[in-house]
Enzyme design. Structure first.
Site, mmCIF file in Angstrom:
data_model
loop_
_atom_site.group_PDB
_atom_site.id
_atom_site.type_symbol
_atom_site.label_atom_id
_atom_site.label_comp_id
_atom_site.label_asym_id
_atom_site.label_seq_id
_atom_site.Cartn_x
_atom_site.Cartn_y
_atom_site.Cartn_z
ATOM 1 N N HIS B 84 0.814 -1.219 0.000
ATOM 2 C CA HIS B 84 0.000 0.000 0.000
ATOM 3 C C HIS B 84 0.848 1.270 0.000
ATOM 4 O O HIS B 84 0.339 2.359 -0.178
ATOM 5 C CB HIS B 84 -1.052 -0.031 1.119
ATOM 6 C CG HIS B 84 -0.569 0.393 2.475
ATOM 7 N ND1 HIS B 84 -0.281 -0.500 3.487
ATOM 8 C CD2 HIS B 84 -0.329 1.613 3.001
ATOM 9 C CE1 HIS B 84 0.096 0.163 4.557
ATOM 10 N NE2 HIS B 84 0.073 1.442 4.293
ATOM 11 N N ASP B 115 0.264 -7.424 1.776
ATOM 12 C CA ASP B 115 0.684 -6.029 1.877
ATOM 13 C C ASP B 115 2.203 -5.865 1.882
ATOM 14 O O ASP B 115 2.755 -5.094 2.658
ATOM 15 C CB ASP B 115 0.080 -5.361 3.123
ATOM 16 C CG ASP B 115 0.141 -3.837 3.042
ATOM 17 O OD1 ASP B 115 0.357 -3.314 1.928
ATOM 18 O OD2 ASP B 115 -0.015 -3.182 4.092
ATOM 19 N N SER B 197 4.403 3.372 7.485
ATOM 20 C CA SER B 197 4.049 2.172 6.725
ATOM 21 C C SER B 197 5.204 1.702 5.862
ATOM 22 O O SER B 197 5.813 2.496 5.159
ATOM 23 C CB SER B 197 2.850 2.455 5.825
ATOM 24 O OG SER B 197 1.682 2.451 6.569
#
Lengths: 349, 596
Positions: B84, B115, B197
């Site tokens: 992502h 992910d 992230s």
């Protein structure tokens, strides 16, 4: 020890005595545990022992932002569990899931509305809990671990979550009007870590040796700043509540209430409750009649009635029963939940 | 008199003040110094964070917009990050290191379910690398730290380090909205915020234990609320070579589902009869006891463990049926259809402009000027990434698939030259246990297999599936044909060859490069050693409803300068049919035979 330096920094300004204390504490821990930074304080053992004494609780809720789960602390070896008093407990049997995945049923022994605490009892499950006698007071600046099932992350035999923190302040929970709404207004430990998440209330706050120092409080939020407060109730408060509850002072014995000749009725006050379709239908206000006493006193549609004269209303039936014991001419108090707020309402006929 | 009293009081106050000051001073002097162990641990922590920071990557779009984190795991510049994080940038991005430089980067593989994504930085062959830790050893209560680019704060490309406690291990987070599923992940209270992230989570030795990717937010807005999740580095390493293949990587199913029965046992509640698990004897109602290296006591655990493995892996499983406990291996099936994965990527990919800055988030740093000018001058000469991206359906970057297959094939040069040999081979050997002679004749027109006095013939390139379905021992000749073609002509001339990544082999240590070759009406998987490039196993699939034929090659010895196997085991569905000891491989070119 890794937190050691951060602790020094803040503590220096607070008290040199405390610094000495903290240093002494850390030095012994350091020499006990060897030099690997990840094991200098044996967190793993302290936390895993504490986790075994924290349970996951499941009950009513799951609608309108109300969680149907929270945490609880086993407080003795005879099956007593202390937790936050909340709508989660509005069921006949509260489901308790222990650290090893056992699913047990608990009954509510009683609650202390003032401290928003309740005690549950699980029969004959051999639960091993904290020793309340050794539970101690904590001081500002002290490091703690918070253990709870926040966000309901753990299920079954999965371990509750552990967080690290420092007690930033010990202070009364001042509830200035319009700022923070909480029934409990006593002393709290304010924490520097985001403990008070959904599902965390009722979780344990322990010191670095695994001694119980507090119980994580319910979620409360500063209405103006939008900030959620992270706090725990100190053990003296918890102990007082537990003693009161176990001595029977706050538990409800509905059978002891006597109906009066001319009682209150919901329709006379001017409210319609949602239809009674469940064994324990939560007493939600469905409608408030124009020009009624209820409207005048501030009751609103969707209010959930929690307490009547400080006694627990666990269902629509019990509300009707309790109202039938109050003379129509007398006023009474309701505690209602409106969204995330608890509101005390004085109903005058 | 009044005056006298006042002065006495004053004097008293002065005395009291002085003495209290003295006592405070004395305390300061007496304050014990931190013990040596404390100071050493602090120094060690500083070192860990310094080292970890060097390998921490800030990920930006090519225009310096957007932002996330990553971690460099190899000196040639492979970076682990979240899918992502990479997906909004398309296939190109820029990665900043704490040396203050930006490096042009390109996406290799992506794993939309787990992910994860692997990027490749270019420009150096000595990128700083994070030490890989063991996430299986992570315990609740250990300290850890995250490094990364929260709120895109790293304007000078220096990562932000946040420190915390391991709050939970082996957590499972359901797909929320998307298909992103976090299995067996690590939960921490170290602050994980937007921008963190894809960044690394380290233990206190500075070893990489996870890739930060997700938080619990609910009603409190998209900032840290004391609960962050990291994908375990074990999972990331399981998928690493799959991701380096430039493919869109898939996760797996077992071919059955489980439920907890009334006794609290985890039992099979549904099973596909066409699944490998069914063929391994698992049936409805059997109790699952172990998967991978972990005991199973809840359905959650099974789901959790399954999520860390790529499809096509064979992993150990232990189950109990009426006859007792069975230990076997199950071959994992793909979780999605290729078309489903394509849909997901389409949904996640940028339709041009990269994500807009949300109101209230910090200013995005301007692109590093030096790197910018470097980039400009490079573009003027030659785009450094021009050769590193090839678009192809089903791949995030086909360039890397070719690159990895080339790497495997280049290893063949160590094994002697087969390329000039003819395709007429005679392989002779024996089955020692049954005292039978084996003869395999490979030629342009047929494969002949003789075992004792029995003989079978098959077309050299097609019609194999019907034999495989019957578990025929002519599978040995087919396997030898694949072995011959791999070494003689290479996989690309046999069919459509794809590098899959690295998979385990039953009974062998480590992971092996796997190439899938689609020939006329069947698929072949070739497992080669990452060190030597030698073929370890060949599997030939008739379809996905029957066991493939498996050939295990052992005891390679140089014969005439060429590495040749001395032992070959023929297996169907984990059952060894026979073991052949090879005596000779004779190659008949136009001028007559030549013994090897």
């Amino acid at each position: 020890m890794n937190l050691f330096n951060t602790v020094i920094g803040s503590v220096f300004q607070v008290s040199k005595y405390l610094l000495l204390l903290v240093l002494a504490n850390h030095c012994t821990l350091a020499s006990d545990q060897g030099r690997d930074p990840s094991t200098v304080i044996n967190n793993e053992a302290v936390i895993s022992t504490s986790q075994e004494k924290v349970v996951k609780l499941y009950g009513a809720g799951g609608v309108r932002g109300l969680e149907s789960y929270q945490s609880g602390i086993i407080i003795d070896n005879s099956g007593h569990i202390v937790t936050s008093w909340s709508t989660v407990l509005d069921v006949n049997k509260v489901r308790v899931v222990t650290f090893d995945g056992r699913r047990l049923d608990a009954t509510v022994v009683g609650m202390d509305p003032q401290n928003e605490l309740a005690v549950l009892k699980v029969e004959d499950a051999g639960l091993v809990g904290f020793d309340l006698a050794t539970a101690s007071a904590a001081t500002t600046g002290q490091r703690v671990f918070a253990i709870s099932n926040l966000f309901g992350i753990a299920a079954g035999n999965e371990s509750c979550s552990a967080q690290k923190g420092v007690i930033m302040a010990t202070t009364p929970l001042t509830t200035r009007r319009g700022k923070i709404k909480s029934l409990y207004q006593g002393r709290v430990y304010v924490l520097d870590v985001m403990t008070n998440n959904p599902g965390a209330s009722g979780g344990a706050l322990v010191d670095l040796k695994g001694r119980l120092v507090g119980i994580i409080g319910k979620e409360i939020r500063d209405e103006q700043a939008g900030i959620w407060l992270n706090y725990a109730l100190p053990m003296d408060v918890v102990k007082a509540s537990v003693e009161r509850i176990l001595s029977g002072k706050t538990s409800v014995q509905e059978s002891s209430l006597k109906a009066v000749a001319q009682p209150h009725r919901p329709s006379d006050i001017g409210i319609t409750l949602i239809p009674d379709v469940l064994a324990k239908t939560p007493p939600f206000v469905d409608q408030v009649r124009e020009g009624s006493a209820a409207l005048r006193c501030g009751l609103q549609t969707n209010d959930l009635i929690l307490l009547l004269n400080d006694q627990r209303v666990d269902s629509r039936k019990s509300l009707e029963r309790m109202l039938s014991t109050i003379n129509r001419a007398d006023s009474f108090y309701l505690l209602v939940q409106r969204g995330q707020e608890l509101i005390r309402i004085h109903v005058r006929p | 008199m009044n005056r006298a009293i006042t002065s006495w009081i004053f004097l008293g106050m002065v005395l009291a003040w002085t003495s209290s000051k003295e006592s405070l001073l004395a305390q300061e002097l007496e304050a014990p110094k931190p013990s040596q162990a404390v100071l050493e641990a602090q120094q060690q922590r500083i070192e860990s964070m310094r080292k970890a920071s060097r390998a921490t990557v800030a990920v930006y779009g090519t225009d310096g917009q957007g932002g996330g984190s990553g971690v460099c795991i190899s000196a040639d510049g492979y970076v682990l990050t979240n899918f992502h994080v990479s997906s909004p940038f398309g296939h190109r991005m820029r990665c900043g290191l704490n040396d203050g430089k930006m490096y042009e980067s390109v996406v290799a593989g992506i794993d939309p379910t787990g992910d994860l994504a692997v990027l490749k930085m270019v420009g150096r062959d000595d990128f700083p690398v994070a030490d890989i830790g063991n996430s299986d050893e992570v315990r609740i209560g250990q300290w850890c730290f995250a490094a990364g680019n929260p709120f895109v704060l790293a304007t000078n490309l220096q990562p932000t380090v946040t420190y915390g406690l391991i709050s939970g291990v082996r957590r499972y987070q359901y797909p929320s909205g998307t298909i992103l599923e976090y299995s067996d992940c690590i939960q921490t209270d170290a602050a994980i915020n937007p921008g963190n992230s894809g960044g690394p989570l380290f233990n206190m030795r500075g070893e990489l234990i996870g890739i930060n990717g997700r938080c619990s937010f609910e009603k409190r807005g998209r900032v840290n609320v004391g609960v962050g999740y990291a994908i375990s580095i074990k999972q990331a390493m399981n998928f690493l070579w799959q991701l380096k293949s430039g493919r869109v990587v898939d996760h797996a199913t077992l071919g059955f589902t489980v439920a907890t029965d009334s006794n609290g046992k985890v039992t099979v509640s549904n099973i596909l009869e066409s699944s490998d698990a069914y063929r391994r004897g698992i049936h409805y109602g059997d109790e699952i006891l172990k998967l991978g290296d972990r005991e199973i006591s809840t359905t959650n655990q099974l789901k959790n463990i399954l999520g860390i493995y790529p499809d096509q892996w064979r992993i150990p499983i232990r189950y109990r049926n009426d006859d007792g406990i069975v230990d076997t291996f199950v071959r994992l099936q793909n979780l999605h259809l290729p078309s489903e994965l394509e849909e997901i990527i389409k949904g996640e990919s940028p339709q041009k402009p990269p994500p807009q800055r949300k109101p209230g988030t910090p200013e995005i740093p301007p692109p590093d000027e030096k790197a910018e000018s470097l980039k400009q001058s490079n573009i003027a000469k030659k785009d450094p990434l021009a050769d590193l991206y090839v678009e192809k359906r089903g791949y995030s970057n086909y360039y890397f698939n070719r690159f990895e297959l080339d790497r495997i094939l280049s290893l063949r040069s160590n094994q002697g030259n087969w390329t000039e040999s003819s395709e007429n081979w005679k392989i002779t050997g024996e089955v020692p246990r049954e005292n039978l002679n084996v003869e395999i004749l490979l030629s342009e027109t047929s494969l002949v297999f003789r075992l004792g006095d029995k003989s079978e013939t098959v077309h050299p390139r097609q019609g194999w599936p019907q034999w495989i379905k019957q578990r025929s021992s002519i599978g040995l000749a087919m396997g030898m044909r694949v072995w011959q073609e791999w070494n003689r002509r290479g996989p690309r001339l046999m069919g459509d060859a794809i590098y899959l990544g690295r998979n385990p082999i039953v009974g062998r240590e480590g992971l092996f490069d796997v190439t899938r070759i689609t020939v006329s009406d069947f698929d072949v998987l070739v497992y080669t050693s990452p060190d030597t490039g030698l073929i370890e196993v060949i599997e030939i699939f008739s379809d996905n409803q029957t066991d493939p034929v498996e050939l295990y090659f052992d005891q390679y010895e140089p014969v005439d300068g060429r590495a040749s196997p001395k032992l070959i085991r023929l297996v169907y569905g984990l059952e060894t049919q026979f073991l052949v000891s090879i005596n000779a491989i004779q190659i008949h070119d136009g001028q007559g035979g030549k013994d090897l």
